[in-house]
Design an enzyme around this catalytic site. Structure first.
Site, PDB file in Angstrom:
ATOM      1  CG  ASN A  80     -18.044 -28.151  -3.815  1.00 21.45           C
ATOM      2  OD1 ASN A  80     -18.606 -27.269  -4.460  1.00 21.45           O
ATOM      3  ND2 ASN A  80     -16.754 -28.116  -3.524  1.00 21.45           N
ATOM      4  CB  THR A  81     -21.808 -32.051   0.591  1.00 25.87           C
ATOM      5  OG1 THR A  81     -20.639 -32.746   0.155  1.00 25.87           O
ATOM      6  CG2 THR A  81     -22.821 -33.055   1.112  1.00 25.87           C
TER       7      THR A  81
ATOM      8  CG  PHE B 251     -17.091 -34.427   0.921  1.00 27.19           C
ATOM      9  CD1 PHE B 251     -16.134 -33.426   0.913  1.00 27.19           C
ATOM     10  CD2 PHE B 251     -18.109 -34.355   1.869  1.00 27.19           C
ATOM     11  CE1 PHE B 251     -16.172 -32.373   1.832  1.00 27.19           C
ATOM     12  CE2 PHE B 251     -18.162 -33.314   2.789  1.00 27.19           C
ATOM     13  CZ  PHE B 251     -17.205 -32.324   2.772  1.00 27.19           C
TER      14      PHE B 251
ATOM     15  CG  ASN C 112     -14.111 -25.629   3.213  1.00 20.28           C
ATOM     16  OD1 ASN C 112     -13.642 -25.767   2.078  1.00 20.28           O
ATOM     17  ND2 ASN C 112     -14.596 -26.640   3.902  1.00 20.28           N
TER      18      ASN C 112
ATOM     19  CG  ASN D 249     -12.973 -27.997  -4.918  1.00 18.97           C
ATOM     20  OD1 ASN D 249     -13.749 -28.923  -4.630  1.00 18.97           O
ATOM     21  ND2 ASN D 249     -12.560 -27.108  -4.025  1.00 18.97           N
TER      22      ASN D 249
ATOM     23  CB  SER E  62     -17.428 -28.871   1.647  1.00 14.99           C
ATOM     24  OG  SER E  62     -17.507 -29.026   0.237  1.00 14.99           O
TER      25      SER E  62
ATOM     26  CE  LYS F  18     -11.060 -26.513   5.497  1.00 15.01           C
ATOM     27  NZ  LYS F  18     -10.275 -27.416   4.615  1.00 15.01           N
TER      28      LYS F  18
END
Length: 344
Positions: free
Chosen positions: A190-191, A119, A248, A115, A188, A219
């Site tokens: 993805n940011t 967010f 994560n 993925n 994450s 996390k």
């Protein structure tokens, strides 16, 4: 077996196989389940194995990981499907659409998911309004055991890294009254730049602002070196963090089935089967490095009850599932919860 032979194939065909369309369709149906249907599901899947961790009592030790129900739409469905707690979010101070679609991919031969959602969520203020109404209704209608709610906090994409503390704090202040614990998501992939917030100075500033009346957990990414994890753990202990969520998604693509290599090249974080051993190794390191002082929520590649039992053996006090639930359904949640003995 019914889920894997009938339900899962049907869900995977929704939206011509588009994973995010199927996810949203399923979430809406779960949100609309009538009380009678929830009671029937609970009779089959709910497991009572109470455990108390960082001062919160959980009906059982198996939670739904952040990312499934970002906006808290189906909160009444999760206990009926056997979960002992749910973590909503990741939520940000500003509502944001996330990354361009497509951004969610199933790697079926590897029991994995990639993925790059970014967010996507309605924002902290909208979540606060929804939780206020939900919790007020639940308090009026139920007298049974509580269902703990975790809230995962992230940084808004539009917020510069040097203003990250204020961004997390804004979300926390809006949601403080509704969460039983809060997860600081600095891992994450993805940011842009988010994982840099795992360094000593950044996490120290974040925890200094957030640690207080509610349990705050951090996390972490599975891709950190042991030295970097050890440094982060020093700060967690010094600042009074309640625990660690490990881990994560990963940027690694090790362990993919040959048929999944091409789709696995999509940008984003990988979860599911290829992450099982890596996540467990991080949990074991965190437990050993802290001498068991920091409770751990173990998450990453829990596809069987045996995977979860090994995660508990490595030092996890609680576990969460995401990909395992997508591929194996609520029966997996029941098997894990039934195998884990309660503690106090």
């Amino acid at each position: 077996m019914l889920f894997e032979r009938v339900v899962r194939p049907a869900l995977f065909r929704i939206g011509s196989g588009d994973a995010e369309t199927a996810h949203e369709w399923t979430l809406k149906r779960l949100a609309g389940l009538p009380p009678a249907a929830r009671r029937l599901l609970a009779l089959r899947y709910a497991v009572r194995r109470p455990t108390t961790v960082f001062g919160v009592e959980f009906p059982n030790a198996v939670g739904l990981a952040a990312g499934v129900d970002k906006n808290g739409l189906a909160l009444d469905a999760w206990p009926a499907l056997g979960f002992g707690f749910v973590e909503v979010g990741t939520v940000t101070a500003h509502a944001q659409p996330g990354n361009p679609k497509p951004r969610l991919f199933r790697l079926r031969g590897s029991d994995a998911i990639v993925n790059r959602m970014g967010f996507n969520n309605e924002g902290a203020a909208a979540l606060a309004r929804r939780l206020e109404g939900h919790l007020a209704l639940r308090k009026a209608l139920t007298r049974g055991p509580s269902f703990p709610l975790g809230i995962s906090l992230g940084k808004s994409k539009v917020t510069p890294l040097d203003e990250a503390v204020d961004d997390y704090l804004a979300s926390y202040k809006l949601l403080r009254d509704y969460g039983d614990y809060f997860a600081v998501n600095v891992s994450s992939p993805n940011t842009p730049g988010l994982r840099s917030l795992q360094d000593r100075d950044s996490i120290d500033a974040l925890l200094g602002a957030l640690v207080g009346e509610k349990p705050i957990l951090v996390k972490i990414a599975p891709d950190l070196t042991q030295a970097a994890i050890a440094e982060l753990l020093e700060v967690c202990l010094a600042r009074g963090a309640a625990g660690v969520i490990a881990t994560n998604t990963t940027l690694s693509r090790d362990g993919l089935a040959a048929a999944d290599v091409a789709l696995g090249a999509e940008a984003g974080g990988l979860s599911g089967g290829p992450l099982t051993a890596k996540a467990r190794d991080v949990v074991r390191f965190v437990h050993t490095e802290t001498g068991g002082q920091l409770p751990i929520i173990g998450v990453g590649g829990l596809m069987t009850a045996d995977d979860a039992e090994r995660m508990f053996d490595a030092g996890a006090s609680l576990v969460q599932v995401y990909s395992g639930f997508i591929y194996h359904g609520p029966a997996l949640v029941r098997r894990i919860a039934s195998a884990k003995k309660g503690q106090s």
